[in-house]
Design an enzyme around this catalytic site. Structure first.
Site, PDB file in Angstrom:
ATOM      1  N   GLY A  42       0.835  -1.198   0.000  1.00 16.91           N
ATOM      2  CA  GLY A  42       0.000   0.000   0.000  1.00 16.91           C
ATOM      3  C   GLY A  42       0.864   1.239   0.000  1.00 16.91           C
ATOM      4  O   GLY A  42       1.951   1.257  -0.585  1.00 16.91           O
ATOM      5  N   CYS A  43       0.402   2.265   0.651  1.00 17.35           N
ATOM      6  CA  CYS A  43       1.113   3.543   0.688  1.00 17.35           C
ATOM      7  C   CYS A  43       2.558   3.348   1.123  1.00 17.35           C
ATOM      8  O   CYS A  43       2.835   2.838   2.213  1.00 17.35           O
ATOM      9  CB  CYS A  43       0.416   4.494   1.638  1.00 17.35           C
ATOM     10  SG  CYS A  43       1.313   6.030   1.919  1.00 17.35           S
ATOM     11  N   PHE A  44       3.481   3.779   0.275  1.00 19.62           N
ATOM     12  CA  PHE A  44       4.892   3.525   0.606  1.00 19.62           C
ATOM     13  C   PHE A  44       5.391   4.357   1.776  1.00 19.62           C
ATOM     14  O   PHE A  44       6.395   4.013   2.391  1.00 19.62           O
ATOM     15  CB  PHE A  44       5.815   3.661  -0.604  1.00 19.62           C
ATOM     16  CG  PHE A  44       5.610   4.839  -1.522  1.00 19.62           C
ATOM     17  CD1 PHE A  44       5.083   6.041  -1.099  1.00 19.62           C
ATOM     18  CD2 PHE A  44       5.965   4.721  -2.867  1.00 19.62           C
ATOM     19  CE1 PHE A  44       4.917   7.118  -1.963  1.00 19.62           C
ATOM     20  CE2 PHE A  44       5.806   5.792  -3.743  1.00 19.62           C
ATOM     21  CZ  PHE A  44       5.277   6.994  -3.291  1.00 19.62           C
ATOM     22  N   TRP A  45       4.708   5.430   2.121  1.00 23.64           N
ATOM     23  CA  TRP A  45       5.103   6.188   3.323  1.00 23.64           C
ATOM     24  C   TRP A  45       5.073   5.275   4.549  1.00 23.64           C
ATOM     25  O   TRP A  45       5.981   5.297   5.385  1.00 23.64           O
ATOM     26  CB  TRP A  45       4.149   7.342   3.583  1.00 23.64           C
ATOM     27  CG  TRP A  45       4.036   8.378   2.520  1.00 23.64           C
ATOM     28  CD1 TRP A  45       4.896   8.613   1.482  1.00 23.64           C
ATOM     29  CD2 TRP A  45       2.993   9.351   2.396  1.00 23.64           C
ATOM     30  NE1 TRP A  45       4.457   9.670   0.733  1.00 23.64           N
ATOM     31  CE2 TRP A  45       3.298  10.141   1.257  1.00 23.64           C
ATOM     32  CE3 TRP A  45       1.838   9.638   3.130  1.00 23.64           C
ATOM     33  CZ2 TRP A  45       2.470  11.189   0.839  1.00 23.64           C
ATOM     34  CZ3 TRP A  45       1.016  10.669   2.720  1.00 23.64           C
ATOM     35  CH2 TRP A  45       1.342  11.443   1.585  1.00 23.64           C
ATOM     36  N   TYR A 187      -2.906  11.152   7.962  1.00 17.46           N
ATOM     37  CA  TYR A 187      -3.209  10.214   6.875  1.00 17.46           C
ATOM     38  C   TYR A 187      -3.314   8.790   7.408  1.00 17.46           C
ATOM     39  O   TYR A 187      -4.275   8.061   7.100  1.00 17.46           O
ATOM     40  CB  TYR A 187      -2.135  10.278   5.783  1.00 17.46           C
ATOM     41  CG  TYR A 187      -2.146   9.046   4.913  1.00 17.46           C
ATOM     42  CD1 TYR A 187      -3.108   8.881   3.919  1.00 17.46           C
ATOM     43  CD2 TYR A 187      -1.234   8.009   5.148  1.00 17.46           C
ATOM     44  CE1 TYR A 187      -3.153   7.719   3.166  1.00 17.46           C
ATOM     45  CE2 TYR A 187      -1.280   6.851   4.388  1.00 17.46           C
ATOM     46  CZ  TYR A 187      -2.239   6.704   3.404  1.00 17.46           C
ATOM     47  OH  TYR A 187      -2.288   5.553   2.664  1.00 17.46           O
TER      48      TYR A 187
END
Length: 203
Positions: A42-45, A187
């Site tokens: 998912g979100c790489f952050w 987020y």
């Protein structure tokens, strides 16, 4: 990235050592100083943050892999159609950790049961995947997936594929959790990541 700090430390250590080098025993290869693993969750952050906390990790880089488009932009990947997934390339020291331990970090930070989606982010670009770099990584990844299969009623849909070209993401995505902590926390909370991980893996 943590790699910048590590690089400076290594340069200082080399200077202080006066250029002395350890002698390897004849016929015994020196252990590899670095190895690479690539994961999509998912979100790489969020994936980057998880591996930045792991012992033995030297650097983490957010980027794109698994698709067809050369040198893609964030806008292209997030729109879908490139075949790429948001991913993180992890450089680690095999003397301090193992690929098997990195797999444990990976699994505990993804939802392996939902295809083409992670938490609030939907689309194949947010699929969970392990991109192996050699036969041993493939063996370990597949074994770990089999070992977890009996834990769930639903099938594990996490992809295991050979690593291909990895395209680093734009600079503003790197170390996002460190550079923009308030926005990152908002987020991560609003996306329901922690809540879903607790449902999948327990608290």
């Amino acid at each position: 990235m943590r790699g910048h700090v590590v690089a400076v430390a290594l340069l200082l250590a080399a200077a202080c050592s006066g250029g002395a080098q350890a002698q390897a025993r004849p016929g015994v290869p020196a252990p590899a100083a670095r190895d690479t693993a690539t994961f999509a969750g998912g979100c790489f952050w969020c994936v980057e943050e998880a591996f930045d906390k792991a012992a033995g990790v030297v650097t983490t880089t957010s980027g794109y892999t698994g698709g067809r488009t050369r040198n893609p932009t964030y806008e292209q990947v997030s729109a879908g159609g490139t075949g790429h997934a948001e991913a993180v390339q992890v450089v680690f020291d095999p003397r301090r950790t193992t690929y098997a331990k990195l797999l444990e970090v990976f699994w505990r930070n993804v939802d392996p049961l939902t295809p083409d989606r992670q938490f609030c982010d939907e689309g194949a670009q947010y699929r969970s995947a392990i991109f192996y770099h050699d036969a041993e990584q493939r063996r370990l990844a597949e074994a770990s997936r089999r070992a977890l299969a009996g834990r769930f009623r639903e099938p594990i849909v996490t992809e295991i594929s050979p690593a291909g070209a990895f395209w680093p993401a734009e600079a503003y995505h790197q170390d996002y959790h460190d550079k923009n902590p308030a926005r990152y926390r908002f987020y991560k909370f609003s996306c329901g990541r922690a809540r879903r991980l607790a449902e999948v893996w327990g608290s």
